[in-house]
Scaffold this active site. Structure first.
Site, PDB file in Angstrom:
ATOM      1  CD  GLU A  86      -2.196 -21.182  -0.050  1.00 12.77           C
ATOM      2  OE1 GLU A  86      -1.005 -21.786  -0.234  1.00 12.77           O
ATOM      3  OE2 GLU A  86      -2.445 -20.968  -1.202  1.00 12.77           O
ATOM      4  CB  SER A 465       9.056  44.220 -19.233  1.00 14.46           C
ATOM      5  OG  SER A 465       9.564  44.591 -20.521  1.00 14.46           O
TER       6      SER A 465
END
Length: 809
Positions: A86, A465
Site C-alpha cells: 500500500e 376467563s
C-alpha cells in the site's frame, strides 16, 4: 533577454496562481475537514451483542464485524505486507508520498486512462473514517492530502498504522484485520501463515468483488503480487515467496455462530438500548439479559411444535405458488434451482419444487440441486384444507396432493423427508421469575423471519376467563369466600341501547344450579363469575384489580369485567406480571430483560434498578437452595453487577392471605378443572387458568409454580376464529406444559403453607356451610379468619336445609 524576462514573469505568475488556488482551496476545505482529534479518539464500530444470563450469544446487530487488535499483537509479516503493497515509503514521508504523486501525475498526462491514485496509508484514513467520497476527484484528493498532513503531525506512525489495520474493509462485513482473520480463516491474525497474511493484506483494494470467496482468481493474483513486493523489499526470502505463492486458497467464511437464536427478546433489547444510547451502542456494547438458555430453547420448541401440530389438524393448504413449465424447456431441474435462489428457509423448512410425482411418493429439487424423495409416510397427512369449513378425506395418492412445478416445503425428520407447510396460526409464550421480574424466556411467534410482530409483548387481546382470578380476588377481599354458593342459572339484561336483550351464557351451554366459588373458578363458569361481580360491584372490582397492574380506564364497568371481555385487552407479558402477584404472595414486580449494558472495555454503562420481593417477604422458602446459588458462577456475575446499586423493594399490593386463597383455587384448576392437561407434569405445585374468548378468537393459559410464571397464547394475527374445538385447555396449555417440563427440571416441588390469618374448616360441598359431624362427603376449605363460618351447633344429616335460589343470590 526580453524573452527570458517574459518567461520568468510567466513562471512567477503561474506559480503565484497555483499558490493562490491552493491557498483558496485550503481556506475553503479546512473548516469542512474533520479535526485531527477525530482520528485520535475514533470509536471503532462493532456489533451490538446480546447475551443470555449465562453468557450465551443470542444476537448480533450491526453491519460491521470488527474486532480491535493492538499493533503489537499483529505479526510483523502482515505489517510488512501492508506497507510493501500500500505505501512502501510509509515510514519516510509526512503523509504524502511526493514521488508516487509525481509519477502518477506524469502517467496521467502522458498515458491515457492510467489512474493509480498515489494514496498513502495516511491518506486512506479519511475516506474510511470521515466517510469522504470515494469518487476520484481532485477536490477529494486534495482534502485527503490536507488531512494526511494534519494526521502525521498529531499521530505517530504506529498509531496511524494501527488505526488503518483496524478500520479498512475486508469484505463479508468484516472490518479490520482481526475480524477478517476470523471471518476467512476462523482464527486470530497471529495464528495465520504467510500466504494467509498476504491474502488479507491485498483485500482492501477490492474487499467485496475481490475477496477469496467472491473473486478467488483476482484474490489469488493479488495475494501473489503482495508476496512479490514483500520479496522485492526484502521482507521475505525467495524461498518463502516460492512456498507461499504455491499455496492454494484456504479461506472460507467463518462466522461466529449464535449459541441460541432468540430474535424476539433480542429485538426488544436492541430497541431499548438504541433508545437509551443511540448509535453509540454499535461501538462494541454488550447487553447481558435475564434470558435463561434452557428456558428459551424449551419455549421455542414448545411454540413451534404445537403450532405445527395445530396447522396439520387444519389440513394442507396446497403449494405456496406454481412454476409454469413449458414443453420447450429441456432441463426443468435447472429452471427450478434458479427459481429457488430467491426463496428463504423458514426454520428447518426448506423450499423445494416438485420434480416428479408417483402414486405414493414425489421427488423434489432443493436450492442446492439435491433431489430427495418424499415417501408416502411423509405425505399422507396432507388432507385438503377447506379453511374454517374443515378438512377433506385422507388422500389416497400423491397426485391428490401436489403436481410438477409446485413450490412446497420439506424437511428431514428422523432421516426421512416429509412434506410440511409454514403455519398460518401464531402463538407466544413468556416466562418470568415472580420474585424479581427477570424474564427467562420469550417467544413472540412461529418465525421471526416470517413475522417480526411480537405476540408476547405487542399483542393486545381479550384475556377471556384468564381474567377471572383477579375479579375473584376482589370478591374474596369483600367478604366472599371460596365456599360461598352462587346460582349458576341464566341471566337476562335488558338495555334500550341494544336491539335484543343480552343473555350471557356458559361456554358449555349448560347450567349447574348452586355452585361454590372455588368450583365456579376451576370449572370456569361464566354466569357465577358475573353474579360474583354484581355482588362486589363493578366499580369496586375495577378499583381492586388495578393492584395487578391493569389501568382502570381500560377496564369495562359492566359484566364483561367478570369474563375478561369487552374493552379489556392485555398482552401475555402483562398477564405474567399480574399472575406474579398471586405467585409471590402479593407483590408487584416489573418484568424486564436487561440485566446490564457494558462497553467494549467491560465498563458497566447501565444497570436498571428493579424492584424485587425481599427475601423475608411472601413465600420465604420455595425449596430453592440459596447456598448452592450463592456459590455459582451466575451468582458471582449478578452479585458483581448489582453490588453498586441498591435493590428496590417490591410494593406489596395484596394481602398474602388473599394470594394464598387464589393460589389454592388455581391449583384446583389443574387438579380437577380446565387445566387438567398439566397433570402430565406429575407435580402438585402448579396453578393456572385457561382463557377462551368468544368464537375462540384468542386462547390462553396463564400459570405458575412459585419460582416461575408463564403465559401462553394461540390465535391468528388477523383475529380469525380458531374453531369450535379449540380452547385455552388445548394448544396454549400444551405449549405451557411442554415449556414447564424443561423449565422445572430439578426444581423442587413447593406447595405454600397457609399464612397466619388463614383457617381451614370442614364444609359441606353442596351448601358451603360447616359440615355436619357425620357427613362423609365433607371437604376442607380455606378461609380468611374473619370470614370463616361459625358453627352454632353440631348438626346431623337430618338437619339439612335446602337452599332456595333467593338465598343464593
Amino acid at each position: 533577454m526580453r524573452f527570458g524576462l517574459f518567461a520568468l514573469w510567466a513562471s512567477f505568475c503561474g506559480l503565484f496562481t497555483i499558490v493562490l488556488c491552493l491557498s483558496g482551496m485550503y481556506l475553503y476545505l479546512d473548516p469542512k475537514s474533520p479535526d485531527v482529534e477525530t482520528y485520535r479518539t475514533y470509536q471503532l464500530e462493532q456489533p451490538l451483542r446480546i447475551f443470555s444470563a449465562e453468557g450465551a450469544l443470542l444476537a448480533e446487530f450491526g453491519d460491521r464485524r470488527l474486532i480491535p487488535v493492538a499493533i503489537e499483537d499483529v505479526p510483523k509479516l502482515y505489517l510488512d505486507a501492508v506497507v510493501s503493497t500500500e505505501d512502501k515509503r510509509f515510514f519516510h514521508h509526512q503523509g504524502i508520498d511526493w514521488i508516487s504523486l509525481a509519477n502518477d501525475a506524469l502517467d496521467l498526462l502522458f498515458t491515457d486512462g492510467v489512474k493509480r491514485g498515489a494514496s498513502t496509508i495516511t491518506m486512506q484514513l479519511p475516506r474510511n473514517i470521515a466517510d469522504l467520497s470515494r469518487e476520484q476527484t481532485f477536490v477529494r484528493k486534495f482534502r485527503e492530502m490536507l488531512l494526511a498532513i494534519k494526521i502525521e503531525r498529531e499521530l505517530t506512525k504506529d498509531e496511524i498504522l494501527e488505526l488503518y489495520i483496524n478500520i479498512v474493509p475486508f469484505g463479508k462485513h468484516s472490518y479490520g484485520v482481526q475480524a477478517a482473520a476470523y471471518t476467512y480463516y476462523g482464527k486470530p491474525v497471529h495464528e495465520l501463515n504467510l500466504a494467509q497474511l498476504a491474502m488479507l493484506a491485498g483485500l482492501p483494494k477490492r474487499p467485496e468483488a475481490g475477496n477469496p470467496i467472491n473473486g478467488p482468481e483476482w484474490a489469488l493474483d493479488r495475494r501473489n503480487l503482495v508476496l512479490r513486493r514483500m520479496r522485492d523489499t526484502g521482507a521475505i526470502l525467495q524461498e518463502q515467496y516460492e512456498e507461499a505463492s504455491q499455496t492454494p486458497i484456504t479461506a472460507r467464511v467463518h462466522r461466529r455462530e449464535l449459541d441460541l437464536y432468540a430474535p424476539y427478546p433480542a429485538e426488544i433489547v436492541r430497541q431499548e438500548v438504541i433508545e437509551r444510547f443511540g448509535h453509540e451502542a454499535y461501538s462494541g456494547y454488550s447487553v447481558h439479559t435475564t434470558i435463561d438458555v434452557d428456558h428459551q430453547q424449551a419455549a421455542q420448541d414448545a411454540v413451534r411444535n404445537e403450532l405445527e401440530a395445530f396447522d396439520r389438524r387444519r389440513g394442507y393448504r396446497g403449494p405456496e405458488r406454481r412454476i409454469s413449465v413449458s414443453d420447450e424447456i429441456e432441463d426443468i431441474q435447472v429452471l427450478f434451482v434458479r427459481e429457488l435462489a430467491n426463496e428463504s428457509e423458514v426454520g428447518s423448512m426448506l423450499p423445494a419444487i416438485v420434480l416428479s410425482v408417483d402414486e405414493q411418493s414425489i421427488e423434489v429439487v432443493l436450492a442446492d440441486g439435491q433431489v430427495p424423495t418424499v415417501k408416502w409416510e411423509g405425505l399422507k397427512w396432507a388432507r385438503k384444507s377447506f379453511g374454517d369449513s374443515g378438512v377433506g378425506r385422507s388422500p389416497q395418492s400423491a397426485y391428490e396432493i401436489v403436481e410438477i412445478g409446485n413450490l412446497v416445503r420439506v424437511r428431514q425428520e428422523d432421516g426421512n423427508w416429509v412434506l410440511v407447510q409454514v403455519p398460518e396460526i401464531q402463538g407466544s409464550i413468556v416466562a418470568a421469575n415472580p420474585r424479581t421480574g427477570a424474564i427467562t424466556a420469550m417467544v413472540g411467534g412461529y418465525s421471526f423471519g416470517v413475522n417480526q410482530y411480537n405476540h408476547a409483548s405487542q399483542l393486545q387481546r381479550q384475556p377471556g376467563s384468564g381474567f377471572k382470578p383477579f375479579v375473584y380476588t376482589a370478591a374474596l377481599a369483600n367478604g366472599v369466600t371460596p365456599a360461598t354458593v352462587f346460582l349458576d342459572a341464566p341471566l337476562v339484561y335488558n338495555d334500550d341501547l341494544l336491539e335484543t336483550a343480552y343473555r350471557p351464557r356458559n361456554f358449555s351451554g349448560t347450567y349447574n344450579g348452586p355452585t361454590r366459588v372455588r368450583e365456579a373458578l376451576y370449572r370456569s363458569i361464566n354466569l357465577v363469575s358475573i353474579r360474583v361481580l354484581e355482588q362486589v360491584g363493578a366499580d369496586s372490582a375495577r378499583d381492586f384489580v388495578t393492584r395487578f397492574g391493569f389501568a382502570k380506564e381500560e377496564l369495562p364497568n359492566n359484566t364483561q369485567l367478570a369474563i375478561g371481555g369487552g374493552t379489556i385487552t392485555v398482552s401475555p407479558l402483562e398477564m405474567v406480571a399480574a399472575y406474579s402477584v398471586i405467585a409471590n404472595g402479593g407483590y408487584q414486580i416489573e418484568p424486564h430483560l436487561i440485566a446490564k449494558v457494558v462497553n467494549q472495555d467491560g465498563d458497566t454503562l447501565y444497570q436498571p434498578a428493579i424492584p424485587v420481593v425481599c427475601t423475608s417477604c411472601g413465600y420465604e422458602d420455595t425449596g430453592f437452595d440459596h447456598s448452592d446459588w450463592s456459590n455459582s458462577d451466575s451468582y458471582q456475575f449478578e452479585h458483581s453487577t448489582q453490588s453498586q446499586n441498591i435493590n428496590l423493594a417490591a410494593s406489596q399490593v395484596l394481602d398474602e392471605r388473599l394470594a394464598f386463597l387464589v393460589d389454592s383455587m388455581l391449583r384446583d384448576v389443574i387438579r380437577q378443572g380446565t387445566g387438567r392437561g398439566a397433570l402430565a407434569l406429575e407435580r402438585n405445585d402448579l396453578a393456572g387458568k385457561t382463557g377462551t374468548t368468544d368464537r375462540a378468537v384468542d386462547t390462553w393459559f396463564n400459570g405458575f409454580q412459585q419460582n416461575l410464571v408463564a403465559s401462553s397464547w394461540v390465535g391468528y394475527t388477523s383475529q380469525r376464529a380458531l374453531g369450535e374445538s379449540e380452547f385455552g385447555s388445548r394448544s396454549p396449555l400444551s405449549i405451557w406444559v411442554e415449556f414447564m417440563r424443561t423449565a422445572l427440571t430439578d426444581v423442587p416441588e413447593f406447595v405454600p403453607e397457609p399464612p397466619n390469618g388463614i383457617v381451614s374448616v370442614k364444609i359441606d360441598p353442596a351448601t358451603g356451610h360447616i359440615a355436619q359431624s357425620d357427613l362423609d362427603s365433607a371437604i376442607t376449605e380455606y378461609f380468611l379468619a374473619e370470614s370463616a363460618p361459625i358453627a352454632d351447633s353440631v348438626r346431623t344429616s337430618s338437619d339439612t336445609h335446602v337452599l332456595s335460589p333467593e338465598e343464593l343470590f
